[in-house]
Design a protein around this motif. Structure first.
Motif, PDB file in Angstrom:
ATOM      1  N   LEU A 129      -8.998 -40.900  99.482  1.00  0.00           N
ATOM      2  CA  LEU A 129      -8.897 -39.741  98.597  1.00  0.00           C
ATOM      3  C   LEU A 129      -9.336 -38.473  99.313  1.00  0.00           C
ATOM      4  N   ARG A 130      -8.636 -37.389  99.046  1.00  0.00           N
ATOM      5  CA  ARG A 130      -8.924 -36.112  99.707  1.00  0.00           C
ATOM      6  C   ARG A 130      -9.971 -35.322  98.924  1.00  0.00           C
ATOM      7  N   ASP A 131     -10.989 -34.857  99.618  1.00  0.00           N
ATOM      8  CA  ASP A 131     -12.046 -34.031  99.024  1.00  0.00           C
ATOM      9  C   ASP A 131     -12.564 -34.620  97.706  1.00  0.00           C
ATOM     10  N   PRO A 132     -13.096 -35.832  97.733  1.00  0.00           N
ATOM     11  CA  PRO A 132     -13.550 -36.453  96.482  1.00  0.00           C
ATOM     12  C   PRO A 132     -14.875 -35.882  95.986  1.00  0.00           C
ATOM     13  N   VAL A 157     -15.267 -28.253  91.309  1.00  0.00           N
ATOM     14  CA  VAL A 157     -14.243 -29.310  91.353  1.00  0.00           C
ATOM     15  C   VAL A 157     -12.838 -28.759  91.581  1.00  0.00           C
ATOM     16  N   ALA A 158     -12.649 -27.453  91.539  1.00  0.00           N
ATOM     17  CA  ALA A 158     -11.316 -26.875  91.737  1.00  0.00           C
ATOM     18  C   ALA A 158     -10.767 -27.282  93.101  1.00  0.00           C
ATOM     19  N   GLY A 159      -9.560 -27.805  93.096  1.00  0.00           N
ATOM     20  CA  GLY A 159      -8.915 -28.232  94.320  1.00  0.00           C
ATOM     21  C   GLY A 159      -9.395 -29.553  94.867  1.00  0.00           C
ATOM     22  N   LYS A 160     -10.344 -30.206  94.185  1.00  0.00           N
ATOM     23  CA  LYS A 160     -10.911 -31.475  94.639  1.00  0.00           C
ATOM     24  C   LYS A 160     -10.294 -32.656  93.892  1.00  0.00           C
ATOM     25  N   THR A 161     -10.522 -33.846  94.423  1.00  0.00           N
ATOM     26  CA  THR A 161     -10.169 -35.069  93.711  1.00  0.00           C
ATOM     27  C   THR A 161     -11.377 -35.488  92.881  1.00  0.00           C
ATOM     28  N   ALA A 162     -11.270 -35.355  91.577  1.00  0.00           N
ATOM     29  CA  ALA A 162     -12.376 -35.677  90.676  1.00  0.00           C
ATOM     30  C   ALA A 162     -12.331 -37.163  90.341  1.00  0.00           C
ATOM     31  N   ALA A 218      -7.389 -31.152  91.930  1.00  0.00           N
ATOM     32  CA  ALA A 218      -6.179 -31.637  92.576  1.00  0.00           C
ATOM     33  C   ALA A 218      -5.668 -32.900  91.897  1.00  0.00           C
ATOM     34  N   ALA A 219      -6.591 -33.760  91.479  1.00  0.00           N
ATOM     35  CA  ALA A 219      -6.237 -35.008  90.799  1.00  0.00           C
ATOM     36  C   ALA A 219      -7.470 -35.560  90.116  1.00  0.00           C
ATOM     37  N   VAL A 220      -7.236 -36.366  89.073  1.00  0.00           N
ATOM     38  CA  VAL A 220      -8.330 -37.062  88.386  1.00  0.00           C
ATOM     39  C   VAL A 220      -8.132 -38.561  88.573  1.00  0.00           C
ATOM     40  N   VAL A 221      -9.170 -39.205  89.097  1.00  0.00           N
ATOM     41  CA  VAL A 221      -9.169 -40.657  89.260  1.00  0.00           C
ATOM     42  C   VAL A 221     -10.183 -41.225  88.277  1.00  0.00           C
ATOM     43  N   ARG A 232      -2.314 -43.094  81.071  1.00  0.00           N
ATOM     44  CA  ARG A 232      -1.539 -41.993  80.494  1.00  0.00           C
ATOM     45  C   ARG A 232      -2.276 -40.662  80.603  1.00  0.00           C
ATOM     46  N   GLU A 233      -3.564 -40.710  80.933  1.00  0.00           N
ATOM     47  CA  GLU A 233      -4.372 -39.494  81.017  1.00  0.00           C
ATOM     48  C   GLU A 233      -4.680 -39.103  82.462  1.00  0.00           C
ATOM     49  N   ALA A 234      -5.094 -40.073  83.272  1.00  0.00           N
ATOM     50  CA  ALA A 234      -5.529 -39.801  84.639  1.00  0.00           C
ATOM     51  C   ALA A 234      -4.367 -39.924  85.618  1.00  0.00           C
ATOM     52  N   ASP A 235      -4.539 -39.337  86.793  1.00  0.00           N
ATOM     53  CA  ASP A 235      -3.521 -39.468  87.838  1.00  0.00           C
ATOM     54  C   ASP A 235      -3.560 -40.863  88.449  1.00  0.00           C
ATOM     55  N   VAL A 236      -4.767 -41.415  88.570  1.00  0.00           N
ATOM     56  CA  VAL A 236      -4.947 -42.756  89.135  1.00  0.00           C
ATOM     57  C   VAL A 236      -6.052 -43.443  88.338  1.00  0.00           C
ATOM     58  N   VAL A 237      -5.888 -44.727  88.082  1.00  0.00           N
ATOM     59  CA  VAL A 237      -6.936 -45.524  87.450  1.00  0.00           C
ATOM     60  C   VAL A 237      -7.282 -46.684  88.376  1.00  0.00           C
TER      61      VAL A 237
END
Length: 219
Positions: free
Chosen positions: A21-24, A121-126, A152-155, A171-176
């Protein structure tokens, strides 16, 4: 079965590390998610912070949520339109209910983090982390709030949750990432050998061990 939350965190961290993951940023739902997230933050060399969710109950039924507040600068308010309409809550009534819960949200952040500012968290992988989920309601609310913050994305990361809850979170997050989705799910504690209730002191200890002590007044 997990031995305890720390072991669950180590196993979850191993699964997350494979995703590169990028910039977690590791974001824990307190209290139970904190020791899990602390392990993830350590393995991924990621900043650790908390996402505190406060339910806004309707008059006469505190368990029926018309909305939820997610801490931040400023806090996010996520509305439950179905409940608001069913209870015929006016805008003024809803605003009053939200205002009533804001001090408790601020109190909890102060207890856990002092005056330390939230991790950007802006631009980060949360990576939103808990020790598990039954319905996943708090995590879904937090995901929606994080998406408003230009991440950038929510895991969504969990050691264990029912399959239906995992589907809802997808259905809510980019990745689970969920390590176990048992067919029979009665209680979260059934999947841990040690699932003791955590105190505020336990949260503070986990944050300190991860290298994130509370900021002192004036610092």
């Amino acid at each position: 079965m997990f031995e305890d939350r720390r072991e669950a965190g180590r196993k979850l961290a191993a699964a997350l590390a494979k995703l590169n993951l990028r910039d977690p940023v590791a974001l824990a739902l307190p209290r139970g998610g904190v020791p899990v997230a602390a392990e993830v933050a350590g393995v991924l060399a990621a900043p650790l912070d908390l996402v505190i969710v406060r339910k806004v109950g309707v008059p006469g039924n505190a368990e029926l949520a018309a909305a939820a507040i997610v801490d931040g600068e400023p806090p996010d308010i996520v509305l439950n339109r179905e409940v608001i309409e069913a209870c015929r809550l006016s805008d003024d009534s809803l605003a009053a209910l939200v205002a009533r819960e804001r001090p408790e949200l601020a109190r909890r952040r102060a207890v856990y983090l002092g005056n330390r500012r939230p991790v950007p968290v802006a631009g980060k992988t949360a990576i939103l982390i808990d020790d598990g989920a039954a319905t996943g309601t708090s995590m879904k609310v937090a995901i929606r709030a994080l998406k408003r913050r230009s991440v950038a994305a929510v895991v969504a990361a969990l050691p264990v949750a029912p399959a239906a809850t995992v589907d809802d979170l997808r259905r809510e997050a980019d990745v689970v990432v969920c390590l176990s989705s048992p067919a029979h799910f009665h209680a979260l504690g059934d999947f841990y050998h040690d699932f003791g209730q955590l105190s505020d002191a336990d949260v503070l200890a986990a944050m300190k061990a991860a290298g994130h002590p509370r900021a002192k007044p004036g610092s």
